[in-house]
Design an enzyme around this catalytic site. Structure first.
Site, PDB file in Angstrom:
ATOM      1  N   HIS A 114     -10.618  62.719  22.132  1.00  0.00           N
ATOM      2  CA  HIS A 114      -9.986  62.501  20.822  1.00  0.00           C
ATOM      3  C   HIS A 114     -10.203  61.059  20.357  1.00  0.00           C
ATOM      4  O   HIS A 114     -10.620  60.815  19.217  1.00  0.00           O
ATOM      5  CB  HIS A 114      -8.492  62.806  20.937  1.00  0.00           C
ATOM      6  CG  HIS A 114      -7.693  62.455  19.720  1.00  0.00           C
ATOM      7  ND1 HIS A 114      -7.313  63.386  18.778  1.00  0.00           N
ATOM      8  CD2 HIS A 114      -7.217  61.256  19.270  1.00  0.00           C
ATOM      9  CE1 HIS A 114      -6.633  62.787  17.816  1.00  0.00           C
ATOM     10  NE2 HIS A 114      -6.554  61.487  18.088  1.00  0.00           N
ATOM     11  N   GLU A 115      -9.921  60.095  21.239  1.00  0.00           N
ATOM     12  CA  GLU A 115     -10.046  58.684  20.832  1.00  0.00           C
ATOM     13  C   GLU A 115     -11.486  58.343  20.454  1.00  0.00           C
ATOM     14  O   GLU A 115     -11.726  57.587  19.513  1.00  0.00           O
ATOM     15  CB  GLU A 115      -9.551  57.761  21.955  1.00  0.00           C
ATOM     16  CG  GLU A 115      -8.076  57.916  22.291  1.00  0.00           C
ATOM     17  CD  GLU A 115      -7.166  57.760  21.077  1.00  0.00           C
ATOM     18  OE1 GLU A 115      -7.488  56.969  20.177  1.00  0.00           O
ATOM     19  OE2 GLU A 115      -6.136  58.466  21.021  1.00  0.00           O
ATOM     20  N   HIS A 143     -12.290  58.898  16.969  1.00  0.00           N
ATOM     21  CA  HIS A 143     -11.955  57.769  16.089  1.00  0.00           C
ATOM     22  C   HIS A 143     -13.042  56.697  16.180  1.00  0.00           C
ATOM     23  O   HIS A 143     -13.443  56.122  15.160  1.00  0.00           O
ATOM     24  CB  HIS A 143     -10.621  57.152  16.494  1.00  0.00           C
ATOM     25  CG  HIS A 143      -9.429  58.013  16.231  1.00  0.00           C
ATOM     26  ND1 HIS A 143      -9.237  58.663  15.037  1.00  0.00           N
ATOM     27  CD2 HIS A 143      -8.354  58.322  17.013  1.00  0.00           C
ATOM     28  CE1 HIS A 143      -8.087  59.330  15.088  1.00  0.00           C
ATOM     29  NE2 HIS A 143      -7.544  59.145  16.278  1.00  0.00           N
ATOM     30  N   HIS A 195      -7.575  61.550  11.680  1.00  0.00           N
ATOM     31  CA  HIS A 195      -6.834  62.721  12.163  1.00  0.00           C
ATOM     32  C   HIS A 195      -7.036  63.899  11.223  1.00  0.00           C
ATOM     33  O   HIS A 195      -7.046  63.748  10.000  1.00  0.00           O
ATOM     34  CB  HIS A 195      -5.344  62.393  12.270  1.00  0.00           C
ATOM     35  CG  HIS A 195      -5.040  61.584  13.488  1.00  0.00           C
ATOM     36  ND1 HIS A 195      -4.000  60.690  13.554  1.00  0.00           N
ATOM     37  CD2 HIS A 195      -5.659  61.520  14.692  1.00  0.00           C
ATOM     38  CE1 HIS A 195      -3.983  60.128  14.742  1.00  0.00           C
ATOM     39  NE2 HIS A 195      -4.985  60.600  15.453  1.00  0.00           N
ATOM     40  N   GLU A 213       0.924  55.596  31.127  1.00  0.00           N
ATOM     41  CA  GLU A 213       0.902  57.067  31.219  1.00  0.00           C
ATOM     42  C   GLU A 213       0.447  57.481  32.615  1.00  0.00           C
ATOM     43  O   GLU A 213      -0.280  56.741  33.289  1.00  0.00           O
ATOM     44  CB  GLU A 213      -0.078  57.664  30.191  1.00  0.00           C
ATOM     45  CG  GLU A 213       0.130  57.229  28.767  1.00  0.00           C
ATOM     46  CD  GLU A 213       1.478  57.617  28.206  1.00  0.00           C
ATOM     47  OE1 GLU A 213       2.090  58.564  28.724  1.00  0.00           O
ATOM     48  OE2 GLU A 213       1.923  56.952  27.254  1.00  0.00           O
ATOM     49  N   ASP A 221     -13.543  50.101  19.515  1.00  0.00           N
ATOM     50  CA  ASP A 221     -12.948  50.023  20.862  1.00  0.00           C
ATOM     51  C   ASP A 221     -11.821  51.039  21.045  1.00  0.00           C
ATOM     52  O   ASP A 221     -11.132  51.390  20.097  1.00  0.00           O
ATOM     53  CB  ASP A 221     -12.414  48.613  21.122  1.00  0.00           C
ATOM     54  CG  ASP A 221     -13.539  47.599  21.193  1.00  0.00           C
ATOM     55  OD1 ASP A 221     -14.712  48.027  21.220  1.00  0.00           O
ATOM     56  OD2 ASP A 221     -13.246  46.388  21.230  1.00  0.00           O
TER      57      ASP A 221
END
Lengths: 85, 409
Positions: B116-117, B120, B126, B98, B91
């Site tokens: 980017h997320e 993951h 990273h 933001e 998730d």
């Protein structure tokens, strides 16, 4: 950007992103550590962030710590600090 | 790049935006997040399908402060988002405090952070490569965004190359070719046996070329491997195919810059394809400071994309982006690679995501995710002659092993 200053904040930051033990983040307790652990954590962060790995909490390092970033820890999985595979 | 250690077992993934950002148009958010997923599906066979309800693989939420996972957001700036690795559900949560923006340099660009997320969510940690999407720091809106080679290598280490060429309009992109499976002999179509290799299945080095070929070097000769064994028309002379390169090479690997490095004694050579890439040989002590002469083997490991060198009972990790490139904690005992013997002959990061170690006539398949030698049947070590070189008369297990002919992997 707000200035990120102080060893306490840096300690919280390093703990949050996996460079120091998570226990450091407990706001209800103080924390003391030996200097070599502290310098090693800073140096590891500097190395990861592409800075000179001096182990010193200098201005450039605190500036990078103030940058907006992803909340996922930098040191997970294949981290070198694992005691056991 | 760095792999967290988990990945999705399926390639057709679904997602749902359970809670939209408070200040953006929903249709635009749908579009941006689909674009962010396509960053990863462009280079793999992964597909991402949005669902409005029901169970999905990846759930996306825009939340403020504490939101139920024990990792509260901190308001504007600071932490922008976080996502869970596949083993934890995949998730992705975004800080709704933001000022999220679309196609704009103002505020925080949603596409950039989401891409980017989702890295993951797919299993990437990273990266310490600053130009990589998976570097931890927000780098602003980039209208000409392209996935970094570091990210491409990372995602393809997890999910393989793209096998369909719907990105064929972009020249030079990797991943158009299907990943070859492990070369292995089959009883249906046995390869022609090579007497020099089958009689003595020990070789000097094995490596992948930039175009995906796998080569074995032994003495003055080389062979190209196929799915079933060795290609016809081999052996050939190394000196003819790689002008200027001597025989009896110690170790070789192809780096992510597409160049192939060969090592022998105290020297190394760099080739671009089969053309020497400058004035070589050079001293290992100069180009690879911290790495010893007379190596046993070398490879680029899929676990982190760094170069590993092996000699005797020890190994070294080399990271050209760091100073010094070899940390003071190296060399380390080869026993850290659980199940791998000392004094290996050769090593290979193969295109199927496994690492292979060769010694004598045997090989070990090392699982980069469990970090140990796989426990399959037949067990490792297995016969290099049978499984790699197409020597159908060789035993399937290691010499003297008890593997049965019916032990299909």
């Amino acid at each position: 950007a707000p200035t990120f200053g102080g060893a306490d904040k840096a300690m919280m930051y390093l703990a949050q992103y996996g460079y120091l033990s998570p226990s450091v983040r407990n706001p209800s307790s103080g924390h003391i550590m030996d200097e070599s652990s502290w310098r090693r954590a800073i140096a590891e962060f500097q190395s990861f962030a592409g800075l000179n790995a001096t182990g010193e909490l200098d201005e450039e390092t605190t500036k990078v710590m103030s940058l907006p970033r992803c909340g996922v820890r930098d040191k997970v999985g294949f981290g070198e600090s694992r005691a056991k595979r | 790049y760095a792999l967290q250690g988990s990945r999705w077992r399926v390639k057709n993934l679904t997602y749902k935006i359970s809670k939209y950002p408070s200040k953006l148009n929903r249709a635009e958010v749908d579009n941006e997040l689909a674009k962010a997923f396509s960053v990863w599906s462009d280079y793999t066979d992964l597909t991402f399908t949005q669902k409005r309800s029901g169970q999905v693989h990846i759930e996306i939420r825009f939340e403020k402060g504490e939101h139920g996972d024990g990792d509260p957001f901190d308001g504007p700036g600071g932490t922008l988002a976080h996502a869970y690795f596949p083993v934890y559900g995949g998730d992705a949560h975004f800080d709704d405090a933001e000022m999220w923006s679309i196609n704009s340099r103002r505020g925080t660009n949603l596409f950039q952070v989401a891409a980017h997320e989702f890295g993951h969510s797919l299993g990437l940690s990273h990266s310490d490569v600053r130009s990589a999407l998976m570097a931890p720091f927000y780098r602003g809106y980039d209208p000409a965004f392209q996935l970094d080679q570091d990210d491409i290598q990372g995602i393809q280490a997890l999910y393989g190359h793209k096998t369909q060429t719907d990105i064929g309009g972009l020249p030079g992109l990797p991943g158009a070719a299907a990943p070859p499976s492990v070369p292995r002999a089959t009883t249906q179509q046995p390869s022609a046996e090579d007497p020099a290799l089958c009689g003595d299945p020990k070789f000097d080095t094995i490596f992948n070329s930039a175009d995906g070929g796998t080569f074995i070097f032994k003495g003055e000769h080389y062979w190209r491997l196929t799915e079933d064994g060795v290609a016809s028309g081999y052996p050939r002379l190394i000196a003819r195919a790689w002008p200027g390169l001597p025989g009896n090479i110690d170790a070789a690997f192809t780096y992510k810059n597409g160049k192939t490095y060969f090592f022998k004694g105290s020297k190394y050579w760099r080739y671009n394809g089969q053309k020497m890439d400058g004035d070589y040989p050079k001293d290992i002590s100069e180009g690879f400071t911290g790495i010893p002469d007379n190596l046993d083997a070398a490879l680029v490991w899929s676990g982190n994309g760094k170069i590993y060198f092996y000699k005797g009972t020890k190994f070294w990790r080399f990271d050209p982006s760091q100073r010094p490139p070899v940390k003071a904690t190296y060399p380390k005992p080869l026993s850290n690679w659980e199940g791998i013997p000392d004094g290996i002959d050769a090593a290979l990061q193969y295109t199927n995501g496994y690492t292979y170690f060769f010694k004598g006539g045997s090989y070990w398949r090392f699982n980069d995710r469990t970090f140990s030698v796989d426990s399959d049947n037949p067990a490792f070590p297995r016969s290099t002659a049978f499984w790699w070189l197409g020597c159908s008369s060789a035993p399937r297990g290691t010499v003297g092993g008890n593997a049965r002919l019916s032990d299909a992997p």
